[in-house]
Design an enzyme around this catalytic site. Sequence first.
Site, PDB file in Angstrom:
ATOM      1  N   TYR A  20       0.819  -1.314  -0.096  1.00 51.46           N
ATOM      2  CA  TYR A  20       0.045   0.074  -0.016  1.00 51.46           C
ATOM      3  C   TYR A  20       0.791   1.171  -0.063  1.00 51.46           C
ATOM      4  CZ  TYR A  20      -2.975   3.651   1.510  1.00 51.46           C
ATOM      5  OH  TYR A  20      -3.742   4.984   1.854  1.00 51.46           O
ATOM      6  N   GLU A  55      -3.478   7.565  -3.807  1.00 50.89           N
ATOM      7  CA  GLU A  55      -3.445   6.391  -3.198  1.00 50.89           C
ATOM      8  C   GLU A  55      -3.166   5.182  -4.131  1.00 50.89           C
ATOM      9  OE1 GLU A  55      -6.987   4.953  -1.325  1.00 50.89           O
ATOM     10  OE2 GLU A  55      -5.946   4.802   0.461  1.00 50.89           O
TER      11      GLU A  55
END
Length: 397
Positions: free
Chosen positions: A118, A206
């Site tokens: 991530y 993101e």
Amino acid sequence: MNIHEYQGKEILSSFGVRIQRGTVARNAKEAVDAAKELTEQTGTGWHVIKAQVHAGGRGKGGGVKLAKNLKEVEEIAGEIIGMNLVTPQTSAEGKKVHQVLVAEDVYYPGDSEPDEFYMSVLLNRSTGRNMIMYSTEGGMDIETVAEETPHLIFTEDIDPATGLLGFQARRIAFNLGLNGQAFKEMVKFVLALYKAFEKSDSSLFEINPVLKTSDDKILAVDAKVTLDDNALFRHKDYAEMRDIREENPVEVEAKEVGLNYVDLDGNVGCMVNGAGLAMATMDLIKMAGGEPANFLDVGGTADAKRVEEAFRLILKDDKVEAILVNIFGGIVRCDRVAQGIVDAYKNMGDAINVPIIVRLQGTNAEKAKELIDNSGLKVYSAVEFKEAADKVQEVLS
Ligand code: GDP
Ligand code: MN
């Protein structure tokens, strides 16, 4: 401004960030053509068909599917385009899918297992600096990781004077447990990603997941990119990426007439001047037992035309059972605003079918109250905050 995954990836790629490659398609035939071309360019045998909507969690909602041949590309693209995709981030009705990204399959087998990470870039509001937030736990809800295993989330703050430094990029690659070629690739990836963030004037990146492929390449599989609206004048090409089909139609209309409007779920419409007062008014409505139906800042010029536009916007929401107008008259005098409300009311006739509570405070407040009280219209006036709250409660019950 939010943009689609495929557009976010275009921006990333233009700054040298490696991405999962693909082409956007608006129907099944275009999807098949895109898949054929992609096979020629990349050698991929399998394709991933990904719904392009402004919402995450598409995989969970059935909006991301693997196709193992052209027939499956056609079938899956046909299924996904036109569907109402429901994900944990959409409303219960979901979002209509107008296009899909046909992308190369990057989870192919090889010397090592593919691994998902991530990574996001955003402003750390407590330090006032940009930061890179990253985790070994990619591909899943970062909120769940934060709750259950917070020690697996790392951050790297960036000094605006120096920008992201090499040792910081290496620390990130190290903390993600990489070595050899994958380590080098991650350092390159992180440096390019941060450059893209700064140069594109974004407020959020993101990338979930960032993938380490089985042959140690590092690339962005997903891309959520939010651009700073205030910097769009510098990026005409990004401004064109706006897809108003993804936005709330009333909010789009409000933007066109220069009103700050955010749609909410409640039953009391709000018309306020100033963002701070708008927030306080929403609290007031809650304390009175109601729920705000919207946030609306009409700004400094609350004349009849503007007030009318605001009324029309608020009334597009059929959940609205009452409207609270809370305006502080500083430079704009209260009696002018009151006249604006009376005029707007008269112009709109029967279009206003819910009670209106008006609280005007500041310059000429008393005169304003008189104007409203003598107008003969179904408008309740108040001078004090508390009075307005009580009135809201009264009309709702
Ligand atoms: P999101 O669900 O909206 O976050 O969409 P993502 O782009 O993150 O995709 C969701 C999931 O689809 C990923 O976490 C992967 O597990 C899977 N996925 C994405 N690309 C590929 C691919 O190229 N091959 C395979 N097998 N799975 C993929
Ligand atoms: Mn994702």
